[in-house]
Motif scaffolding. Structure first.
Motif, PDB file in Angstrom:
ATOM      1  N   PRO A 379       0.801  -1.229   0.000  1.00 27.55           N
ATOM      2  CA  PRO A 379       0.000   0.000   0.000  1.00 27.55           C
ATOM      3  C   PRO A 379       0.833   1.277   0.000  1.00 27.55           C
ATOM      4  O   PRO A 379       0.450   2.256  -0.644  1.00 27.55           O
ATOM      5  CB  PRO A 379      -0.834  -0.116   1.278  1.00 27.55           C
ATOM      6  CG  PRO A 379      -0.930  -1.591   1.528  1.00 27.55           C
ATOM      7  CD  PRO A 379       0.378  -2.169   1.065  1.00 27.55           C
ATOM      8  N   THR A 380       1.978   1.263   0.690  1.00 24.60           N
ATOM      9  CA  THR A 380       2.782   2.483   0.775  1.00 24.60           C
ATOM     10  C   THR A 380       3.528   2.801  -0.514  1.00 24.60           C
ATOM     11  O   THR A 380       4.169   3.851  -0.619  1.00 24.60           O
ATOM     12  CB  THR A 380       3.790   2.381   1.940  1.00 24.60           C
ATOM     13  OG1 THR A 380       4.556   1.173   1.794  1.00 24.60           O
ATOM     14  CG2 THR A 380       3.080   2.388   3.281  1.00 24.60           C
ATOM     15  N   ASP A 381       3.455   1.898  -1.508  1.00 21.36           N
ATOM     16  CA  ASP A 381       4.043   2.211  -2.814  1.00 21.36           C
ATOM     17  C   ASP A 381       3.192   3.195  -3.592  1.00 21.36           C
ATOM     18  O   ASP A 381       3.671   3.798  -4.558  1.00 21.36           O
ATOM     19  CB  ASP A 381       4.217   0.933  -3.644  1.00 21.36           C
ATOM     20  CG  ASP A 381       5.408   0.106  -3.200  1.00 21.36           C
ATOM     21  OD1 ASP A 381       6.296   0.666  -2.525  1.00 21.36           O
ATOM     22  OD2 ASP A 381       5.458  -1.097  -3.521  1.00 21.36           O
ATOM     23  N   GLN A 382       1.910   3.358  -3.205  1.00 23.85           N
ATOM     24  CA  GLN A 382       1.064   4.334  -3.879  1.00 23.85           C
ATOM     25  C   GLN A 382       1.650   5.737  -3.686  1.00 23.85           C
ATOM     26  O   GLN A 382       1.898   6.173  -2.553  1.00 23.85           O
ATOM     27  CB  GLN A 382      -0.357   4.290  -3.336  1.00 23.85           C
ATOM     28  CG  GLN A 382      -1.322   5.251  -4.024  1.00 23.85           C
ATOM     29  CD  GLN A 382      -1.424   4.965  -5.514  1.00 23.85           C
ATOM     30  OE1 GLN A 382      -1.497   3.813  -5.934  1.00 23.85           O
ATOM     31  NE2 GLN A 382      -1.427   6.021  -6.310  1.00 23.85           N
ATOM     32  N   GLY A 383       1.885   6.430  -4.764  1.00 21.19           N
ATOM     33  CA  GLY A 383       2.508   7.752  -4.712  1.00 21.19           C
ATOM     34  C   GLY A 383       3.997   7.718  -4.954  1.00 21.19           C
ATOM     35  O   GLY A 383       4.584   8.724  -5.391  1.00 21.19           O
ATOM     36  N   ARG A 384       4.620   6.583  -4.698  1.00 16.37           N
ATOM     37  CA  ARG A 384       6.066   6.487  -4.935  1.00 16.37           C
ATOM     38  C   ARG A 384       6.375   6.463  -6.426  1.00 16.37           C
ATOM     39  O   ARG A 384       7.479   6.812  -6.840  1.00 16.37           O
ATOM     40  CB  ARG A 384       6.640   5.243  -4.243  1.00 16.37           C
ATOM     41  CG  ARG A 384       6.551   5.281  -2.713  1.00 16.37           C
ATOM     42  CD  ARG A 384       7.013   3.978  -2.095  1.00 16.37           C
ATOM     43  NE  ARG A 384       8.452   3.905  -1.988  1.00 16.37           N
ATOM     44  CZ  ARG A 384       9.178   2.822  -2.257  1.00 16.37           C
ATOM     45  NH1 ARG A 384       8.586   1.723  -2.680  1.00 16.37           N
ATOM     46  NH2 ARG A 384      10.488   2.823  -2.119  1.00 16.37           N
ATOM     47  N   GLU A 385       5.411   6.038  -7.247  1.00 14.81           N
ATOM     48  CA  GLU A 385       5.647   6.044  -8.694  1.00 14.81           C
ATOM     49  C   GLU A 385       5.882   7.472  -9.188  1.00 14.81           C
ATOM     50  O   GLU A 385       6.700   7.713 -10.086  1.00 14.81           O
ATOM     51  CB  GLU A 385       4.470   5.374  -9.437  1.00 14.81           C
ATOM     52  CG  GLU A 385       3.217   6.189  -9.573  1.00 14.81           C
ATOM     53  CD  GLU A 385       2.332   6.182  -8.339  1.00 14.81           C
ATOM     54  OE1 GLU A 385       1.214   6.717  -8.407  1.00 14.81           O
ATOM     55  OE2 GLU A 385       2.750   5.621  -7.293  1.00 14.81           O
ATOM     56  N   ARG A 386       5.206   8.437  -8.566  1.00 16.47           N
ATOM     57  CA  ARG A 386       5.401   9.827  -8.974  1.00 16.47           C
ATOM     58  C   ARG A 386       6.731  10.368  -8.443  1.00 16.47           C
ATOM     59  O   ARG A 386       7.369  11.211  -9.087  1.00 16.47           O
ATOM     60  CB  ARG A 386       4.222  10.674  -8.507  1.00 16.47           C
ATOM     61  CG  ARG A 386       2.905  10.195  -9.125  1.00 16.47           C
ATOM     62  CD  ARG A 386       1.725  11.081  -8.803  1.00 16.47           C
ATOM     63  NE  ARG A 386       0.492  10.543  -9.405  1.00 16.47           N
ATOM     64  CZ  ARG A 386      -0.650  11.201  -9.481  1.00 16.47           C
ATOM     65  NH1 ARG A 386      -0.735  12.445  -8.984  1.00 16.47           N
ATOM     66  NH2 ARG A 386      -1.712  10.646 -10.046  1.00 16.47           N
ATOM     67  N   GLN A 387       7.135   9.878  -7.285  1.00 17.03           N
ATOM     68  CA  GLN A 387       8.478  10.219  -6.805  1.00 17.03           C
ATOM     69  C   GLN A 387       9.541   9.698  -7.779  1.00 17.03           C
ATOM     70  O   GLN A 387      10.542  10.372  -8.047  1.00 17.03           O
ATOM     71  CB  GLN A 387       8.720   9.615  -5.417  1.00 17.03           C
ATOM     72  CG  GLN A 387       7.999  10.333  -4.292  1.00 17.03           C
ATOM     73  CD  GLN A 387       8.315   9.692  -2.943  1.00 17.03           C
ATOM     74  OE1 GLN A 387       8.113   8.489  -2.762  1.00 17.03           O
ATOM     75  NE2 GLN A 387       8.816  10.488  -2.029  1.00 17.03           N
ATOM     76  N   ALA A 388       9.306   8.502  -8.335  1.00 14.47           N
ATOM     77  CA  ALA A 388      10.242   7.936  -9.302  1.00 14.47           C
ATOM     78  C   ALA A 388      10.371   8.846 -10.526  1.00 14.47           C
ATOM     79  O   ALA A 388      11.467   9.034 -11.066  1.00 14.47           O
ATOM     80  CB  ALA A 388       9.781   6.542  -9.720  1.00 14.47           C
ATOM     81  N   ALA A 389       9.247   9.413 -10.967  1.00 12.96           N
ATOM     82  CA  ALA A 389       9.286  10.336 -12.105  1.00 12.96           C
ATOM     83  C   ALA A 389      10.112  11.575 -11.780  1.00 12.96           C
ATOM     84  O   ALA A 389      10.891  12.056 -12.617  1.00 12.96           O
ATOM     85  CB  ALA A 389       7.871  10.730 -12.503  1.00 12.96           C
ATOM     86  N   LEU A 390       9.970  12.083 -10.564  1.00 15.13           N
ATOM     87  CA  LEU A 390      10.754  13.259 -10.162  1.00 15.13           C
ATOM     88  C   LEU A 390      12.246  12.927 -10.127  1.00 15.13           C
ATOM     89  O   LEU A 390      13.081  13.742 -10.524  1.00 15.13           O
ATOM     90  CB  LEU A 390      10.284  13.763  -8.799  1.00 15.13           C
ATOM     91  CG  LEU A 390       8.844  14.285  -8.741  1.00 15.13           C
ATOM     92  CD1 LEU A 390       8.474  14.657  -7.306  1.00 15.13           C
ATOM     93  CD2 LEU A 390       8.655  15.479  -9.670  1.00 15.13           C
TER      94      LEU A 390
END
Length: 496
Positions: A379-390
């Motif tokens: 669940p805590t991976d939600q939002g980390r994909e956008r951090q990866a883009a940054l």
């Protein structure tokens, strides 16, 4: 193992070609006469360029043209790196793992070494500019890509220069236009290290000695295309090629300037970038254009470029001139595979285990667009994909767009990526804009003439397209699962 079955060890262009000759449909030679002035590029555009070249085009074999009009005995190779499978074969890695493979080479660099000049392949034949009849335009068949080009260009010339203060060396591919019998203009995109070396030399009132190395081991060409921050100021990209081949690149002293040449190059141009000398890029043609650049457009001719005064040309016996079609798939691989490596290493370091793979898409010429394959496992991976883009934007500053997809999407299949954008994306909540960020001046939309709100040429709105399924909905977005069946017996030739 018999000599016949012994693997081909690649350490120069010729050994790379020997390997390609053993792989069906990856290499072709023609003895039909071809004019290097626009005709050669016009032919290969249809046969193998791919990429952002105007259609019709396709992805075909590397081609050797053995009969160049006006240059008896000369040969021109085009498209060597235009196919990802071909690149993979020459580097000895799976095509879908090239970015990771290159990333490992960056972590295991081997510095180049200087060897004795005696017997150096690149100096078997020598032409000195001091000779009465010297004219580089008659020695080397530099192609003109389109009738509107500013002039003949060396499209895959690897420029080697050194910091006049520290001695650190750098290699980079630059836009090189033949301006006269012993002169070549050079275009530097902002932030290039050799341009910084040139500025230092110019402030001291001195020329910068350089060599232009052509027709090389593919590992050298691809390794040279890394950029900061992966290869910071003072980093020698030739050491990446050493990491790829697991042995150092060999250099020799140039004959007429205080610089080194790559020992196994087919062709080397020795010269100096002159201080306080500038030329108009299309001074000989007045076309207003430079040459086809990787975004697919004919860029405008630059009105003020530094000039290289050529002092010598050295070659192997019967040298091969290597070139590329500017907007084609070859540029995508040269620029894109290092981009993939830089992004993968940076994201893996910041967010371990989240990123499965990266593809620097050919639509962006390997620079402007990357697709990141994300695997959310908790669940805590939600939002980390956008951090990866940054992180990706920080790892490669010329990147303009990032598309995020899940692990079940084939990032190398644009249809699959657009499917994800159609069924797992909502424009108003899945798009993140980051305006006013420096990118690349060759994108014609990144200019105040496109929109007055753009503050300067090369400034862009960077965009993230999050086409990943929210963690709490993953069970509802499972793709149809077909039965795994061996289809080989039904169409054997398809699976060869």
């Amino acid at each position: 193992m018999s000599q016949q079955n012994k693997p081909i060890a690649i350490d120069d262009l010729r050994s790379a070609l020997e390997l390609l000759k053993t792989i069906p449909q990856q290499y072709h030679e023609t003895n039909v006469e071809i004019d290097p002035n626009a005709d050669l590029a016009g032919v290969y555009k249809q046969i193998g360029a791919g990429g952002t070249v105007q259609r019709p085009t396709r992805l075909g074999p590397a081609m050797m043209f053995n009969n160049i009009k006006g240059y008896p005995g000369a040969k021109v190779l085009v498209g060597l790196l235009a196919d990802r499978e071909r690149v993979a074969a020459m580097l000895g890695a799976p095509s879908v793992e090239l970015g990771k493979y290159m990333g490992q080479a960056v972590k295991n660099c081997i510095a180049p070494i200087v060897v004795a000049n005696a017997g150096a392949p690149c100096q078997e034949v020598v032409y000195k500019a001091s000779d009465k009849d010297f004219d580089l335009r008659k020695i080397l068949p530099a192609p003109t890509n389109t009738p509107e080009d500013a002039g003949p260009y060396f499209c895959e010339g690897l420029v080697l220069g050194s910091d006049p203060e520290t001695g650190h060396s750098d290699v980079t591919i630059h836009r090189l236009c033949v301006q006269g019998k012993d002169s070549i203009s050079i275009y530097f995109a902002p932030g290039r290290h050799i341009d910084a070396f040139r500025e230092k030399a110019e402030k001291a009132g001195k020329p910068l000695p350089v060599t232009i190395n052509m027709s090389l081991d593919p590992a050298i060409m691809i390794g040279s295309c890394f950029e900061a921050p992966t290869t910071p100021f003072g980093f020698d990209e030739l050491s990446i090629a050493g990491g790829l081949r697991k042995k150092p690149v060999e250099l020799v002293k140039a004959l007429t300037v205080n610089q080194h040449s790559i020992a196994k190059a087919e062709i080397v141009i020795e010269g100096e970038i002159l201080p306080n000398v500038r030329v108009v890029e299309d001074q000989n043609t007045n076309t207003g254009h430079a040459m086809p650049e990787f975004p697919g457009y004919n860029g405008p001719a630059n009105q003020s470029l530094p000039l290289i005064r050529v002092t010598a040309i050295t070659t192997r016996k019967n040298p091969i001139m290597q070139t590329l079609i500017g907007p084609g798939e070859e540029h995508t691989n040269l620029a894109g595979i290092p981009t993939e490596a830089s992004i993968y290493n940076a994201v893996e370091a910041a967010l371990p285990g989240l990123l499965k793979n990266v593809y620097a898409h050919t639509a962006g010429g390997g620079k402007f667009m990357s697709i990141l394959q994300i695997q959310k496992t908790k669940p805590t991976d939600q939002g980390r994909e956008r951090q990866a883009a940054l992180v990706a934007f920080a790892a490669y500053y010329e990147l303009k767009q990032v598309i995020l997809v899940d692990e079940d999407v084939d990032i190398f299949d644009s249809n699959d990526v657009f499917w994800a954008m159609t069924t797992r994306y909502q424009g108003d909540i899945s798009t993140i804009f980051i305006p006013g960020v420096r990118c690349h001046p060759l994108d014609p939309s990144q200019d105040p003439s496109f929109d007055p709100k753009i503050l300067g040429k090369g400034i862009s709105t960077k965009t993230i397209f999050d086409c990943t399924v929210p963690w709490n909905l993953k069970a509802k977005f499972k793709r149809a699962q077909f039965k795994e069946v061996d289809a080989t017996p039904y169409l054997p030739e398809w699976f060869k």
